[in-house]
Design a protein around this motif. Sequence first.
Motif, PDB file in Angstrom:
ATOM      1  N   ILE A 166       0.889  -1.161  -0.169  1.00 21.16           N
ATOM      2  CA  ILE A 166       0.000  -0.126  -0.090  1.00 21.16           C
ATOM      3  C   ILE A 166       0.912   1.221  -0.024  1.00 21.16           C
ATOM      4  O   ILE A 166       0.648   2.451  -0.776  1.00 21.16           O
ATOM      5  CB  ILE A 166      -0.889   0.011   1.266  1.00 21.16           C
ATOM      6  CG1 ILE A 166      -1.974  -1.143   1.154  1.00 21.16           C
ATOM      7  CG2 ILE A 166      -1.728   1.436   1.372  1.00 21.16           C
ATOM      8  CD1 ILE A 166      -2.764  -1.354   2.401  1.00 21.16           C
ATOM      9  N   LEU A 167       1.898   1.460   0.934  1.00 19.09           N
ATOM     10  CA  LEU A 167       2.759   2.503   0.853  1.00 19.09           C
ATOM     11  C   LEU A 167       3.595   2.764  -0.287  1.00 19.09           C
ATOM     12  O   LEU A 167       3.645   3.717  -0.786  1.00 19.09           O
ATOM     13  CB  LEU A 167       3.710   2.157   1.922  1.00 19.09           C
ATOM     14  CG  LEU A 167       4.673   3.253   2.349  1.00 19.09           C
ATOM     15  CD1 LEU A 167       4.274   4.546   2.368  1.00 19.09           C
ATOM     16  CD2 LEU A 167       5.773   2.818   3.514  1.00 19.09           C
ATOM     17  N   THR A 170       1.042   4.005  -3.064  1.00 15.57           N
ATOM     18  CA  THR A 170       0.821   5.453  -2.672  1.00 15.57           C
ATOM     19  C   THR A 170       1.957   6.302  -3.029  1.00 15.57           C
ATOM     20  O   THR A 170       1.822   7.234  -3.696  1.00 15.57           O
ATOM     21  CB  THR A 170       0.612   5.427  -1.105  1.00 15.57           C
ATOM     22  OG1 THR A 170      -0.535   4.836  -0.716  1.00 15.57           O
ATOM     23  CG2 THR A 170       0.349   7.026  -0.793  1.00 15.57           C
ATOM     24  N   THR A 171       3.259   5.942  -2.833  1.00  8.79           N
ATOM     25  CA  THR A 171       4.573   6.663  -3.008  1.00  8.79           C
ATOM     26  C   THR A 171       4.305   6.889  -4.840  1.00  8.79           C
ATOM     27  O   THR A 171       5.168   7.821  -5.132  1.00  8.79           O
ATOM     28  CB  THR A 171       5.631   6.012  -2.609  1.00  8.79           C
ATOM     29  OG1 THR A 171       5.408   5.801  -1.247  1.00  8.79           O
ATOM     30  CG2 THR A 171       6.738   6.882  -2.816  1.00  8.79           C
ATOM     31  N   ALA A 173       2.091   6.604  -7.006  1.00  9.04           N
ATOM     32  CA  ALA A 173       1.037   7.749  -7.303  1.00  9.04           C
ATOM     33  C   ALA A 173       1.442   9.168  -7.113  1.00  9.04           C
ATOM     34  O   ALA A 173       1.224   9.913  -7.810  1.00  9.04           O
ATOM     35  CB  ALA A 173      -0.167   7.331  -6.795  1.00  9.04           C
ATOM     36  N   LEU A 174       2.298   9.334  -5.883  1.00 10.47           N
ATOM     37  CA  LEU A 174       2.473  10.541  -5.649  1.00 10.47           C
ATOM     38  C   LEU A 174       3.632  11.238  -6.671  1.00 10.47           C
ATOM     39  O   LEU A 174       3.834  12.207  -6.908  1.00 10.47           O
ATOM     40  CB  LEU A 174       2.922  10.657  -4.273  1.00 10.47           C
ATOM     41  CG  LEU A 174       1.816  10.593  -3.282  1.00 10.47           C
ATOM     42  CD1 LEU A 174       2.446  10.876  -1.805  1.00 10.47           C
ATOM     43  CD2 LEU A 174       0.775  11.718  -3.458  1.00 10.47           C
ATOM     44  N   LEU A 210       2.017  12.827   5.900  1.00  6.48           N
ATOM     45  CA  LEU A 210       2.103  11.568   5.140  1.00  6.48           C
ATOM     46  C   LEU A 210       3.097  10.885   5.780  1.00  6.48           C
ATOM     47  O   LEU A 210       2.820   9.847   5.956  1.00  6.48           O
ATOM     48  CB  LEU A 210       1.996  11.780   3.752  1.00  6.48           C
ATOM     49  CG  LEU A 210       1.692  10.625   3.029  1.00  6.48           C
ATOM     50  CD1 LEU A 210       0.446  10.115   3.100  1.00  6.48           C
ATOM     51  CD2 LEU A 210       2.105  11.109   1.381  1.00  6.48           C
TER      52      LEU A 210
END
Length: 321
Positions: A166-167, A170-171, A173-174, A210
């Motif tokens: 998940i992390l 998320t990273t 995507a950012l 975050l």
Amino acid sequence: MKQWPLVIIGFCLLAAWPLLTQDVFLQRIGALVLLAAISASAWNLLGGYAGQVSVGHSMYFGLGAYMPLLVYTLWGWPPIAGIPIGIVLSIGLAIVIGMPTFRLTGHYFSMATIAVAELIRIFFGTWDLVGAAIGLQGPAVARSFWDLTFRSELPYYYMFLGVLAILLVTTAALERRRFGFYLRAIKASERAARSLGVPVRQTKIQALVLSAAFTSVAGSLYVIKTGFIDPDSAFGILISVQMVIVAALGGAGTLYGPLVGALILIPLQTATNSWFGGGGTGLTYILYGGIIVVIARFEPGGLFELWQRLAPHLRRRVHAA
């Protein structure tokens, strides 16, 4: 897109690792590697991408570690219920700490984060509600599934692997969004980024929030697995230093750098502790110091930057052969 096949293969290897070995010790090392990768990847959001080198991230790790056992001690709740409380408190602390400390730059910012983390460690060491210097202990025997008290390492391993996935998603995507470009611009030059209209302070606060939230989750996962926490194991400076070293070794500011660093450093650290017993703890500090010196002198970009330099030469040799 060219990297996706390698990413899928790597993830499948990680998922299959505990099934390929029946050695409990090796399974435990695998879980520790994933946990270190989570905390280092969380730190990487701020220290790697934005270049804000915090050496006090143990404050968020510690809050996330204390809350699950505190809700169990005070009210008898399952430790998992303390995870969102730890996240909320860590976010609040990040905002309170970030507003003044982000006025500082470079090593002054790093020193300020160390000071705050040490103050929190001393405070928790004298606060009776959280067990003072003795610390807190979780349920010795699982009362239900939600206590997450398992004898096997496998449930913890796959729990950590899911959080890491998940992390990383998320990273990733950012990285491709405006926020990710803002972070890299701030790392390159805050003054230039501000002149181009980047909201520097707001972006750094958002990155810290975050980062603190995911670091808090790492602390909660650690205490759910160990079932015990005290001020030193929650807020000790070695917790923060390990995040920095793991990310820097693999490649700070890269997506998979923290995972690569954890795959190398954690087995090495565990080996020294196993070979030398209690003396291995002192060797850990020597190991970390040596890695800092080597990275700073020869390869500031970590193993990722080294691979980027060597990969074209290797490809040319392969094609020539």
